[in-house]
Design a protein around this motif. Structure first.
Motif, PDB file in Angstrom:
ATOM      1  N   THR A  44      35.862  35.804  29.855  1.00 35.14           N
ATOM      2  CA  THR A  44      37.311  35.930  30.006  1.00 35.14           C
ATOM      3  C   THR A  44      37.945  34.567  29.787  1.00 35.14           C
ATOM      4  O   THR A  44      37.551  33.590  30.424  1.00 35.14           O
ATOM      5  N   LYS A  45      38.923  34.535  28.909  1.00 38.01           N
ATOM      6  CA  LYS A  45      39.630  33.290  28.672  1.00 38.01           C
ATOM      7  C   LYS A  45      40.823  33.209  29.610  1.00 38.01           C
ATOM      8  O   LYS A  45      41.701  34.078  29.577  1.00 38.01           O
ATOM      9  N   GLN A  53      34.248  42.426  31.134  1.00 38.27           N
ATOM     10  CA  GLN A  53      35.286  41.533  31.656  1.00 38.27           C
ATOM     11  C   GLN A  53      36.520  41.666  30.787  1.00 38.27           C
ATOM     12  O   GLN A  53      36.411  41.947  29.591  1.00 38.27           O
ATOM     13  N   PRO A  54      37.713  41.409  31.359  1.00 38.54           N
ATOM     14  CA  PRO A  54      38.906  41.360  30.505  1.00 38.54           C
ATOM     15  C   PRO A  54      38.775  40.194  29.537  1.00 38.54           C
ATOM     16  O   PRO A  54      38.220  39.152  29.880  1.00 38.54           O
ATOM     17  N   ARG A  55      39.287  40.372  28.330  1.00 39.71           N
ATOM     18  CA  ARG A  55      39.132  39.304  27.348  1.00 39.71           C
ATOM     19  C   ARG A  55      39.962  38.082  27.715  1.00 39.71           C
ATOM     20  O   ARG A  55      39.561  36.951  27.418  1.00 39.71           O
ATOM     21  N   SER A  56      41.106  38.322  28.354  1.00 42.54           N
ATOM     22  CA  SER A  56      41.958  37.191  28.713  1.00 42.54           C
ATOM     23  C   SER A  56      42.783  37.505  29.937  1.00 42.54           C
ATOM     24  O   SER A  56      43.087  38.674  30.213  1.00 42.54           O
ATOM     25  N   VAL A  57      43.099  36.475  30.670  1.00 40.97           N
ATOM     26  CA  VAL A  57      44.042  36.535  31.788  1.00 40.97           C
ATOM     27  C   VAL A  57      44.870  35.261  31.739  1.00 40.97           C
ATOM     28  O   VAL A  57      44.462  34.269  31.134  1.00 40.97           O
ATOM     29  N   ILE A 114      39.626  37.859  38.052  1.00 39.56           N
ATOM     30  CA  ILE A 114      38.884  38.308  36.878  1.00 39.56           C
ATOM     31  C   ILE A 114      37.837  39.311  37.349  1.00 39.56           C
ATOM     32  O   ILE A 114      37.041  38.997  38.245  1.00 39.56           O
ATOM     33  N   ASP A 161      36.901  29.318  29.802  1.00 41.12           N
ATOM     34  CA  ASP A 161      36.275  30.631  29.719  1.00 41.12           C
ATOM     35  C   ASP A 161      35.436  30.847  30.970  1.00 41.12           C
ATOM     36  O   ASP A 161      34.779  29.923  31.458  1.00 41.12           O
ATOM     37  N   CYS A 182      34.597  42.060  36.782  1.00 40.21           N
ATOM     38  CA  CYS A 182      33.308  42.101  36.086  1.00 40.21           C
ATOM     39  C   CYS A 182      32.647  43.421  36.463  1.00 40.21           C
ATOM     40  O   CYS A 182      32.178  43.583  37.595  1.00 40.21           O
TER      41      CYS A 182
END
Lengths: 120, 109
Positions: B104-105, B6-10, B20, B87, B22
């Motif tokens: 992902t945050k 997953q991207p760490r943040s969006v 997001i 998250d 996955c």
């Protein structure tokens, strides 16, 4: 009220043992697979193990295989996680959760979590 | 048993949509429709948002939707609200075990 209450977390030394308990109420416990999920401080969620509805089989993550044992007592509406040979990297909040009926491998009911700290 | 990616943040602004992703493999996300998504606000227990890729449990707003193509699943949140800041984790069944994404945050700016 459908509820899971997880307990048994504590501070334990490396190499020590601990037994976590998850007590269920408000639903037919014996009809559901159950799962333990952990979350290390500041980290993400990690599957630890799951157990079938009858307790006949349990599966474990590679990180705990051979050290942790999951079991259940359907007569007591409870499941357990016996944790042996604990390591610092096992430090986490441990959540028990119910696997949605099917199983559909979704976790729709969670306990509040119990904290395990492994440190000398 | 590697984690799903997953991207760490969006981030997004109120009213906007965010997606997001996955990403797994042919052994997990690509093999089963047992993909679910969870929302976790700081200090709280994870909450189930979607199961079986796109199904919403009772009480989850239809602003949350899911999709899967091949080895990648996605969660879309439309009409972002400040309370969506949290998250988000995906999971997939993988035959003998369960795999979580790294999380992902989501920041609502």
């Amino acid at each position: 009220q459908v509820q899971l209450v997880d307990s048994g977390g504590d501070l334990v030394k490396p190499g020590g043992s601990l037994r976590l308990t998850c007590s269920a109420s408000g639903f037919t416990f014996s009809a559901y697979f159950m799962i333990w999920v952990r979350q290390a401080p500041g980290k993400g969620l990690e599957w630890v193990s799951h157990i079938s509805d009858t307790g006949r089989f349990a599966k474990y993550s590679d990180s705990v295989k051979g050290r942790f044992t999951m079991s259940r007592d359907n007569a007591k509406n409870s499941m357990y996680l016996q944790m042996d040979s604990l390591r610092a990297e096992d430090t986490a909040v441990y959540y028990c959760a119910r696997v949605s009926w099917g199983p559909t491998w979704a976790f729709n009911i969670w306990g509040r979590g119990t904290s395990v700290t492994v440190s000398s | 048993q590697s984690a799903l990616t997953q991207p760490r943040s969006v981030s997004g602004s109120p009213g906007q949509s965010v997606t997001i992703s996955c990403t797994g493999t042919t052994d997990d996300v690509g093999a089963y429709n047992f993909v679910s998504w969870y929302q976790q606000s700081p200090g709280t227990v994870p909450k189930l948002l979607l199961y079986e890729v796109s199904q919403r449990p009772s009480g989850v707003p239809d602003r949350f939707s899911g999709f899967k193509s091949g080895n990648t699943a996605s969660l879309t949140i439309s009409g972002l609200q400040a309370e969506d800041e949290a998250d988000y984790y995906c999971t997939s069944y993988a035959g003998t075990h369960v795999i979580f994404g790294g999380g992902t945050k989501l920041t609502v700016v």
